[in-house]
Design a protein around this motif. Structure first.
Motif, PDB file in Angstrom:
ATOM      1  N   LEU A   1       0.815  -1.215   0.000  1.00  0.00           N
ATOM      2  CA  LEU A   1       0.000   0.000   0.000  1.00  0.00           C
ATOM      3  C   LEU A   1       0.849   1.265   0.000  1.00  0.00           C
ATOM      4  O   LEU A   1       0.332   2.353  -0.245  1.00  0.00           O
TER       5      LEU A   1
ATOM      6  N   GLU B   1       0.883   1.914  -7.142  1.00  0.00           N
ATOM      7  CA  GLU B   1       0.201   0.766  -7.753  1.00  0.00           C
ATOM      8  C   GLU B   1      -0.587  -0.007  -6.713  1.00  0.00           C
ATOM      9  O   GLU B   1      -1.657  -0.531  -6.987  1.00  0.00           O
TER      10      GLU B   1
ATOM     11  N   LEU C   1      -2.026   1.148  -4.022  1.00  0.00           N
ATOM     12  CA  LEU C   1      -3.260   1.867  -3.704  1.00  0.00           C
ATOM     13  C   LEU C   1      -4.306   1.626  -4.778  1.00  0.00           C
ATOM     14  O   LEU C   1      -5.491   1.458  -4.482  1.00  0.00           O
ATOM     15  N   ASN C   2      -3.887   1.600  -6.039  1.00  0.00           N
ATOM     16  CA  ASN C   2      -4.824   1.307  -7.135  1.00  0.00           C
ATOM     17  C   ASN C   2      -5.402  -0.098  -7.014  1.00  0.00           C
ATOM     18  O   ASN C   2      -6.593  -0.303  -7.207  1.00  0.00           O
TER      19      ASN C   2
ATOM     20  N   TYR D   1      -5.703  -1.840  -4.281  1.00  0.00           N
ATOM     21  CA  TYR D   1      -6.598  -1.836  -3.124  1.00  0.00           C
ATOM     22  C   TYR D   1      -7.944  -1.202  -3.467  1.00  0.00           C
ATOM     23  O   TYR D   1      -8.992  -1.732  -3.133  1.00  0.00           O
ATOM     24  N   ARG D   2      -7.921  -0.087  -4.143  1.00  0.00           N
ATOM     25  CA  ARG D   2      -9.161   0.612  -4.505  1.00  0.00           C
ATOM     26  C   ARG D   2     -10.047  -0.237  -5.418  1.00  0.00           C
ATOM     27  O   ARG D   2     -11.276  -0.151  -5.363  1.00  0.00           O
ATOM     28  N   HIS D   3      -9.440  -1.055  -6.250  1.00  0.00           N
ATOM     29  CA  HIS D   3     -10.216  -1.885  -7.177  1.00  0.00           C
ATOM     30  C   HIS D   3     -10.710  -3.176  -6.554  1.00  0.00           C
ATOM     31  O   HIS D   3     -11.517  -3.876  -7.150  1.00  0.00           O
ATOM     32  N   THR D   4     -10.247  -3.505  -5.362  1.00  0.00           N
ATOM     33  CA  THR D   4     -10.679  -4.729  -4.711  1.00  0.00           C
ATOM     34  C   THR D   4     -11.650  -4.480  -3.574  1.00  0.00           C
ATOM     35  O   THR D   4     -12.217  -5.406  -3.029  1.00  0.00           O
ATOM     36  N   VAL D   5     -11.828  -3.229  -3.192  1.00  0.00           N
ATOM     37  CA  VAL D   5     -12.717  -2.912  -2.072  1.00  0.00           C
ATOM     38  C   VAL D   5     -14.104  -2.627  -2.577  1.00  0.00           C
ATOM     39  O   VAL D   5     -14.357  -2.174  -3.610  1.00  0.00           O
TER      40      VAL D   5
END
Length: 75
Positions: free
Chosen positions: A62, A66, A68-69, A71-75
């Motif tokens: 995190l 990359e 963070l991206n 993570y954002r796409h899996t939440v």
């Protein structure tokens, strides 16, 4: 036998296919807990991806843009 080149330029060699998560665990269990993905030859892949040939290998956490991206796409 194949060689994995890590972000710091060091190399580790394996005789048989191995999951990216196992490679990370061999580096550090703490790093494995922080990992959200890996970059294999510049391509983002899941930590369950099996590595079976020479490659450049970077652990993504995190702390990385990359990561963070991912993570954002899996939440």
């Amino acid at each position: 036998m194949f060689a994995i080149t890590l972000k710091d330029g060091s190399k580790v060699e394996y005789d048989s296919p191995i999951k990216a998560s196992e490679i990370i665990k061999n580096i550090s269990e703490g790093l494995l807990r922080a990992a959200v993905a890996v970059s294999v030859n510049g391509e983002l892949v899941d930590t369950s991806t099996v590595i079976d040939k020479d490659c450049d290998f970077t652990v993504i956490t995190l702390k990385d843009a990359e990561g963070l991206n991912v993570y954002r796409h899996t939440v």
